[in-house]
Design a protein around this motif. Structure first.
Motif, PDB file in Angstrom:
ATOM      1  N   GLY A  45       0.932  -1.153   0.231  1.00  0.00           N
ATOM      2  CA  GLY A  45       0.229   0.113   0.287  1.00  0.00           C
ATOM      3  C   GLY A  45       0.786   1.247   0.244  1.00  0.00           C
ATOM      4  N   TYR A  46       0.501   2.502  -0.748  1.00  0.00           N
ATOM      5  CA  TYR A  46       0.521   3.949  -0.943  1.00  0.00           C
ATOM      6  C   TYR A  46       1.141   4.007   1.035  1.00  0.00           C
ATOM      7  N   ALA A  47       0.325   4.035   1.995  1.00  0.00           N
ATOM      8  CA  ALA A  47       0.824   4.380   3.437  1.00  0.00           C
ATOM      9  C   ALA A  47       1.107   3.752   3.663  1.00  0.00           C
ATOM     10  N   ARG A  73       5.757   9.545  -9.219  1.00  0.00           N
ATOM     11  CA  ARG A  73       5.240   9.901  -9.498  1.00  0.00           C
ATOM     12  C   ARG A  73       5.570   8.351 -10.706  1.00  0.00           C
ATOM     13  N   HIS A  74       5.378   7.451 -10.238  1.00  0.00           N
ATOM     14  CA  HIS A  74       5.714   5.408 -10.653  1.00  0.00           C
ATOM     15  C   HIS A  74       4.747   5.533 -10.772  1.00  0.00           C
ATOM     16  N   TYR A  75       4.773   4.463 -11.180  1.00  0.00           N
ATOM     17  CA  TYR A  75       3.311   4.264 -12.507  1.00  0.00           C
ATOM     18  C   TYR A  75       3.517   2.335 -12.206  1.00  0.00           C
ATOM     19  N   LEU A 272      23.267   0.525  -8.188  1.00  0.00           N
ATOM     20  CA  LEU A 272      21.579   1.455  -8.167  1.00  0.00           C
ATOM     21  C   LEU A 272      20.973  -0.239  -7.622  1.00  0.00           C
ATOM     22  N   ILE A 273      20.206   0.922  -6.746  1.00  0.00           N
ATOM     23  CA  ILE A 273      19.010  -0.111  -5.762  1.00  0.00           C
ATOM     24  C   ILE A 273      17.521   0.540  -6.400  1.00  0.00           C
ATOM     25  N   VAL A 274      16.859  -0.114  -6.829  1.00  0.00           N
ATOM     26  CA  VAL A 274      15.014   0.307  -7.067  1.00  0.00           C
ATOM     27  C   VAL A 274      13.864  -0.375  -5.996  1.00  0.00           C
ATOM     28  N   VAL A 275      13.334   0.286  -5.565  1.00  0.00           N
ATOM     29  CA  VAL A 275      12.124  -0.563  -4.628  1.00  0.00           C
ATOM     30  C   VAL A 275      10.714  -0.097  -5.034  1.00  0.00           C
ATOM     31  N   SER A 276      10.142  -0.753  -5.453  1.00  0.00           N
ATOM     32  CA  SER A 276       8.698  -0.862  -6.289  1.00  0.00           C
ATOM     33  C   SER A 276       7.526  -1.377  -5.640  1.00  0.00           C
ATOM     34  N   SER A 306       4.432   3.119  -4.113  1.00  0.00           N
ATOM     35  CA  SER A 306       5.563   3.634  -3.671  1.00  0.00           C
ATOM     36  C   SER A 306       6.355   3.091  -4.536  1.00  0.00           C
ATOM     37  N   ALA A 307       7.609   4.092  -4.744  1.00  0.00           N
ATOM     38  CA  ALA A 307       9.072   3.537  -5.195  1.00  0.00           C
ATOM     39  C   ALA A 307      10.170   5.103  -4.527  1.00  0.00           C
TER      40      ALA A 307
END
Length: 507
Positions: A45-47, A73-75, A272-276, A306-307
């Motif tokens: 969840g976003y929150a 604004r990651h979709y 580079l680490i990306v979490v989403s 969330s990212a």
């Protein structure tokens, strides 16, 4: 030269040699290409993260966001498998697939004509590893992760299972490379931690490194070990909310181990680490506050994830900042390719070209606006209602078709920040379409579809332009979950005769 001076000189030389050898043993060979880590948190969840909700304990996620870059604004797609297909292929969901491979015995997967992300990175010399949830097909050997470019894979092939027994439908689903893994019976995230350690222990740091950590948490069934449950007080109004919170902390814990190992191996400064999230939280369990909607809808709560990004390659000037340019999960395909020095082009017969764009200029601060002219969140697919879709153009988002699901606590609501087991205020559904200015109205409280007909018409024209594409190529020809082929009886019979494990079942 006297004997004493000779001995002194030899001693100095020996000390210098020892110092040199010690220094060499501690040094790390660093590849010129960055190490790349992508972490998917399932149904997050976003929150449901500490930096937005103090009720959640997620110290690593909070640190990665505060010292890195928040991707505001990651979709993604509104549910699991299409988001993963977009990540692995660089395509809009309808150019890959919008079906969710549910039930799990649907004999489909990521288009075999696509060059998947790890196969591209292998062209640049990367060692490629996957841990966790695949959900991109396993009907035949050709769909397996190790057939799509991963050197190693440990996890499960379907979309969701019991976290402890790894049982889904009619068989156990736990897999390593090309064979069943008999370590089932342990909470899956614990096994994933073991795999993280194994992969890092075996890695030669002179080789560029790619890890896809596709966590099962926080996807149903809601289950968490006691050590994480004990971090939260009993919630008297919503018993399962405590379990969901604990599952977020599990995801945070596994991600923290990855960061720890990167630093221990001397790899962090070149990473580079990306979490989403792969989609918004489902109704009744997670919280997408303050956004409207949930998983399975095209409202912001379903598709705005969330990212955040971090790692030593992020420029200092960008640390602690928020990127507000649009990013779609498909963008990581060309972004990672270009960082690796490989051409992201994947054009050819039987497939749409790559839709994603390189977003490194946003992460590095070289640009503030996305180069996307539009983002196609979905197109003309029948899920819980006929012919649903959505498109973002500029500040506006057009949603096509009603979004409301059949869940008791609602899909078109504003959920409370930490009590999502109640519905919250119910808001109007799209009837038949909605238009929002998502920059001025990110909570989607004011539908502009009738009050701004010119804008609505402009976005509908852009949306309908995709109707000119070959329809049999969109979604690989399956445009409704009701028409997906399914051969559950044959699949389950095969599993039963082959050790009661999920595995490729069509030769």
């Amino acid at each position: 030269m006297g004997i004493a001076k000779a001995v002194q000189l030899i001693s100095c030389l020996l000390l210098s040699l020892v110092s040199l050898l010690v220094g060499c043993s501690d040094s790390v060979a660093t590849p010129s290409k960055p190490n790349i880590i992508f972490v998917f948190v399932d149904d997050w969840g976003y929150a449901d993260v500490g930096f937005r909700n103090p009720a959640i304990k997620s110290p690593m996620f909070d640190e990665l966001m505060s010292t890195g870059v928040l991707l505001d604004r990651h979709y993604v797609f509104k549910y699991c498998s299409p988001s993963r297909a977009s990540l692995m292929s660089g395509r809009w969901p309808h150019h890959a697939h919008q079906w969710n491979i549910v039930p799990q015995t649907v004999p489909l997967g990521l288009n075999l004509n696509f060059t998947a992300m790890p196969a591209k990175l292998k062209q640049a010399g990367y060692k490629t590893h996957m841990i966790g949830k695949w959900h991109l097909g396993a009907v035949s050997e050709a769909f397996l992760p190790v057939s799509r470019g991963f050197d190693t894979m440990t996890g499960f092939l379907t979309g969701g299972e019991d976290h402890y027994t790894q049982l889904i439908q009619c068989a156990i689903d736990f897999w390593t490379n090309r064979a069943p893994d008999h370590r089932n019976g342990t909470y899956d995230a614990y096994t994933y931690r073991d795999e993280v350690n194994r992969v890092f222990d075996a890695h030669n740091t002179s080789d560029p490194f790619f890890m896809y950590l596709s966590l099962h948490n926080v996807h149903a069934p809601l289950q968490a070990p006691d050590e994480f449950m004990d971090m939260y007080a009993v919630n008297s109004t919503c018993a399962h909310r405590r379990t969901y919170q604990a599952m977020v902390s599990v995801a945070d814990n596994v991600t923290a181990l990855v960061v720890e190992r990167l630093k221990q191996r001397g790899m962090w400064d070149n990473t580079l680490i990306v979490v989403s999230a792969d989609n918004g939280a489902p109704p009744c369990t997670g919280s997408n506050y303050p956004l409207k909607g949930t998983k399975i809808t095209f409202f912001e709560g379903g598709v705005r994830a969330s990212a955040f990004a971090n790692g030593g390659v992020i420029p200092d000037v960008m640390r602690g900042k928020k990127v507000e340019g649009y990013i779609h999960v498909a963008d990581w395909y060309p972004t990672f390719c270009k960082l690796a020095g490989v051409d992201p082009d994947d054009s050819g017969p039987g497939k749409f070209p790559v839709d994603g764009v390189d977003v490194w200029p946003l992460l590095s601060g070289a640009a503030t606006n996305s180069s996307h002219k539009e983002i196609v969140l979905g197109f003309n697919y029948t899920d819980n209602h006929p012919e649903q879709g959505a498109i973002i153009v500029g500040d506006y988002k057009l949603i096509v078709g009603p979004q409301k699901g059949s869940f008791g606590c609602g899909t078109n609501t504003h959920q409370p920040v930490d009590n999502p087991c109640t519905a919250g205020p119910v808001l109007p559904d799209c009837a038949p379409n909605c238009l929002y200015n998502i920059r001025e109205d990110p909570r989607e409280t004011t539908d502009l579809y009738h009050s701004q007909p010119d804008v609505a018409a402009r976005l509908m024209e852009r949306y309908m332009a995709y109707a000119d594409e070959p329809r049999d190529m969109q979604d690989q020809g399956y445009h409704s979950r009701r028409v997906l082929p399914n051969d559950a009886k044959r699949a389950c019979a095969y599993f039963k005769s082959h050790g009661d494990y999920w595995q490729p079942w069509r030769k």
